[in-house]
Every structure is written in C-alpha cells, then in structure tokens.
Design an enzyme around this catalytic site. Structure first.
Site, PDB file in Angstrom:
ATOM      1  N   ASN A   1     -11.594  -8.441   2.065  1.00 43.49           N
ATOM      2  CA  ASN A   1     -10.198  -9.232   2.331  1.00 43.49           C
ATOM      3  C   ASN A   1     -10.773 -10.377   3.076  1.00 43.49           C
ATOM      4  OD1 ASN A   1      -8.346  -6.617   2.536  1.00 43.49           O
ATOM      5  ND2 ASN A   1     -10.253  -5.778   3.609  1.00 43.49           N
TER       6      ASN A   1
ATOM      7  N   ASN B   1      -1.865  -2.477  10.055  1.00 40.41           N
ATOM      8  CA  ASN B   1      -0.063  -2.088   9.948  1.00 40.41           C
ATOM      9  C   ASN B   1       0.129  -0.847   9.698  1.00 40.41           C
ATOM     10  OD1 ASN B   1       0.322  -4.782  10.970  1.00 40.41           O
ATOM     11  ND2 ASN B   1      -0.088  -5.607   8.978  1.00 40.41           N
TER      12      ASN B   1
ATOM     13  N   GLN C   1       0.959  -1.250   0.165  1.00 45.14           N
ATOM     14  CA  GLN C   1      -0.035   0.009   0.088  1.00 45.14           C
ATOM     15  C   GLN C   1       1.037   1.363  -0.140  1.00 45.14           C
ATOM     16  OE1 GLN C   1      -0.953  -2.435   2.832  1.00 45.14           O
ATOM     17  NE2 GLN C   1      -2.967  -2.909   1.541  1.00 45.14           N
TER      18      GLN C   1
ATOM     19  N   GLY D   1      -7.007  -7.509   9.303  1.00 42.70           N
ATOM     20  CA  GLY D   1      -7.327  -8.980   9.174  1.00 42.70           C
ATOM     21  C   GLY D   1      -7.326  -9.695  10.415  1.00 42.70           C
TER      22      GLY D   1
ATOM     23  N   ASN E   1      -4.290   0.817  -2.293  1.00 46.91           N
ATOM     24  CA  ASN E   1      -3.775  -0.480  -2.500  1.00 46.91           C
ATOM     25  C   ASN E   1      -2.731  -0.315  -3.676  1.00 46.91           C
ATOM     26  OD1 ASN E   1      -5.047  -1.934  -0.458  1.00 46.91           O
ATOM     27  ND2 ASN E   1      -7.035  -2.248  -1.611  1.00 46.91           N
TER      28      ASN E   1
ATOM     29  N   HIS F   1     -14.013  -7.856   6.009  1.00 47.29           N
ATOM     30  CA  HIS F   1     -13.179  -8.870   6.076  1.00 47.29           C
ATOM     31  C   HIS F   1     -14.256 -10.199   6.219  1.00 47.29           C
ATOM     32  CE1 HIS F   1      -9.440  -7.234   6.883  1.00 47.29           C
ATOM     33  NE2 HIS F   1     -10.026  -6.240   7.354  1.00 47.29           N
TER      34      HIS F   1
ATOM     35  N   CYS G   1      -1.489  -8.694   7.956  1.00 43.92           N
ATOM     36  CA  CYS G   1      -2.682  -7.591   7.852  1.00 43.92           C
ATOM     37  C   CYS G   1      -3.217  -7.501   9.397  1.00 43.92           C
ATOM     38  CB  CYS G   1      -3.886  -8.252   6.855  1.00 43.92           C
ATOM     39  SG  CYS G   1      -5.243  -7.125   6.665  1.00 43.92           S
ATOM     40  N   GLY G   2      -2.904  -6.171   9.736  1.00 41.16           N
ATOM     41  CA  GLY G   2      -3.636  -5.917  10.984  1.00 41.16           C
ATOM     42  C   GLY G   2      -5.169  -5.873  10.903  1.00 41.16           C
TER      43      GLY G   2
ATOM     44  N   ASN H   1     -13.183  -1.594   7.316  1.00 38.75           N
ATOM     45  CA  ASN H   1     -12.871  -2.292   5.992  1.00 38.75           C
ATOM     46  C   ASN H   1     -13.459  -3.878   6.059  1.00 38.75           C
ATOM     47  OD1 ASN H   1     -10.630  -3.153   7.457  1.00 38.75           O
ATOM     48  ND2 ASN H   1      -9.119  -3.242   5.887  1.00 38.75           N
TER      49      ASN H   1
ATOM     50  N   GLU I   1      -5.404  -9.872   0.583  1.00 46.30           N
ATOM     51  CA  GLU I   1      -5.884  -8.736   0.778  1.00 46.30           C
ATOM     52  C   GLU I   1      -6.643  -8.275  -0.501  1.00 46.30           C
ATOM     53  OE1 GLU I   1      -4.343  -5.344   2.754  1.00 46.30           O
ATOM     54  OE2 GLU I   1      -2.624  -6.662   3.718  1.00 46.30           O
ATOM     55  N   ARG I   2      -7.836  -7.464  -0.207  1.00 49.20           N
ATOM     56  CA  ARG I   2      -8.566  -6.936  -1.394  1.00 49.20           C
ATOM     57  C   ARG I   2      -7.500  -5.899  -2.293  1.00 49.20           C
ATOM     58  NH1 ARG I   2     -13.087  -2.736   0.144  1.00 49.20           N
ATOM     59  NH2 ARG I   2     -11.316  -2.087   1.685  1.00 49.20           N
TER      60      ARG I   2
ATOM     61  N   CYS J   1      -6.107   0.443   7.397  1.00 48.82           N
ATOM     62  CA  CYS J   1      -5.050  -0.282   7.490  1.00 48.82           C
ATOM     63  C   CYS J   1      -4.261  -0.542   8.679  1.00 48.82           C
ATOM     64  CB  CYS J   1      -4.147   0.089   6.315  1.00 48.82           C
ATOM     65  SG  CYS J   1      -2.744  -1.191   6.050  1.00 48.82           S
TER      66      CYS J   1
END
Length: 276
Positions: free
Chosen positions: A192, A77, A46, A222, A66, A161, A219-220, A159, A210-211, A75
């Site tokens: 995601n 992370n 990203q 996630g 992205n 998931h 993926c944090g 986002n 990830e999308r 996001c």
C-alpha cells in the site's frame, strides 16, 4: 446462494459486510469481485467476512478481501466498521472486543454510537518482516523507479506500507507512482502506498493507493503507517490528526515497541440481499 449484507464505510473507505456466523457463506475470488463491482454488484473497496473465532481468547474472527478478490491481512477502517456491524447485528453487546485477523489479535473499543478506537499493536519495522528487501533496518530507504530515486518509509501495520513525503498532497503523483510502487519487486507481497503532507506537529494530510484496490478515500492502516514514519523522523508529536479525502483520523503512537491506536467514525449506509 442468497446472502444478506450491510454496506458500511469509514470516511468513504467502503465495505460489504457479511455475517458468516448466522448464515452459511462460501466465497470465491469471482464472487468477491462481483460483490465489489460498482456496476454489477454492491460496490466496495473491500469485502469483510465475520466468522466465529478459532482461538478462545478472541470474540470473533474476520477476513478481509480486496476488490480484486485477493485476501489481505489487516484493514483499520474495516476493523472500526466491524465493531459497529457485530453490535448492530446483535452478535454481541460488548463495547470492547478482541478480534482475530490474519495479522493477529486486534483490540477494538466502541467509544459512542459511531466512533470506534482500534489498537493495532506495535508497528513492524524490520524489513524482512514487512516484507521489504533491504540490507538493514532504517527510518528511510532509497527506492528506484524508472531510473528515478525516491525516499520512502517502509512499515507494516499487519499489512505492508510504503510512505512518501510530499509538499502538496493534492499535486502528489498518486495515479502515476501508486501502481509502480504497489508492484515494486522490493515488496514481494506488493504494498500500500501513502503520500503524506506534514502541516504541523499535530496535523497532516494523506492520500493512499491501496494494494489490490487503487486510490481510496481513506485507509486506516495507511494513516497509522504514515504517522509512524513521520514520528520516526521527528516530524510529529505522539498524537496526530490525519486528514484523508474522506475525513480525519486521530492516530497515537509514542515510539518503537509501543502500540498504535487509531480512532474515527463509522457509517452504516444500507442493508440488503444479493444472489451470488
């Protein structure tokens, strides 16, 4: 346009960090794709753009793009890397930050030189708000893919998931199912996809497709969504250490209506300039 950047990562989930406060930056999807290209650009999952806040209660605003050029809401992370980035760039000396994103205000806390904690707020579980097509809210949902039915959890951490429980994360069909779930019509904004293995009530393993990116090393959001799904099903305690391919995150959530907090390390790889 010559742009200064920093390359950072959180557990191998890597970012090109751009300071849009001290330099003028105009991004387009084409420029983002070039920056993210691992052969022709800097290379990243990203691109994160730091801007001045639009609301007085926030310290900064940041936008997330992205690798395919699409803008997304959140996001985890990246948020941790953001906190370290603005301090390294001397844009702030604060250790507690309120950050404006497309998903709302995030609360960030710098714990030490490389670890950051993120308060991501309460998870969204109502299908229409994720968004996810379902008649009613449930802890799990059946989802059909190519005449095969899978059981998933659907959670938004700002986002969307989807989470699937698997017996062995190393053998999970991430490459096959990830793209099919990402674009499933029941997720109108795509999704995601997390593949979660429960090891104990305090330990789990996760891989994430990830999308707009593909499988990443971490993926944090996630990890947060996976923990929420496992907690709703009574499989884990209030705090879980989730091992991803790039390293481990600690996730805490005590139940519906309560905020999810995530803590983990950040790394600055290098600084540079590129002409876009």
């Amino acid at each position: 346009m010559r742009v200064k950047f920093s390359k950072m990562h959180g557990l191998g989930n890597d970012f090109v960090m751009l300071d849009g406060i001290s330099q003028k930056i105009k991004l387009t999807p084409e420029k983002i794709r070039r920056l993210a290209d691992r052969c022709l650009g800097v290379g990243c999952d990203q691109v994160l753009l730091v801007e001045s806040p639009r609301t007085p209660e926030a310290d900064f605003r940041y936008r997330i793009f992205n690798a395919d050029g699409s803008e997304v809401e959140n996001c985890g992370n990246g948020a941790r890397c953001f906190a370290r980035f603005v301090r390294e760039r001397r844009l702030t000396g604060k250790k507690r930050l309120r950050v404006e994103t497309a998903a709302g205000i995030l609360l960030l806390k710098v714990l030490d030189s490389d670890r950051v904690s993120v308060d991501l707020g309460a998870p969204v579980l109502e299908p229409e708000q994720i968004p996810f097509s379902a008649d009613r809210r449930a802890d799990s949902y059946p989802l059909e893919i190519n005449h095969e039915t899978f059981t998933i959890g659907a959670v938004s951490m700002g986002n969307p998931h989807a989470v699937l429980l698997v017996e062995d994360v190393t053998e999970a069909p991430v490459d096959r199912l990830g793209p099919l779930l990402e674009c499933h019509p029941r997720f109108p904004q795509k999704v995601n996809v997390g593949f979660l293995q429960i090891d104990s009530r305090d330990e789990a393993q996760l891989r994430v497709f990830e999308r707009g990116v593909g499988e990443t090393r971490a993926c944090g959001t996630g990890a947060c969504a996976a923990m929420v799904y496992a907690h709703l099903r009574g499989l884990v305690n209030d705090e879980v250490r989730i091992q991803l391919p790039g390293g481990a995150l600690t996730i805490h959530w005590s139940g519906p209506g309560q905020p999810v907090t995530m803590s983990g390390p950040t790394t600055t790889v290098f600084h540079g300039q590129i002409i876009l």
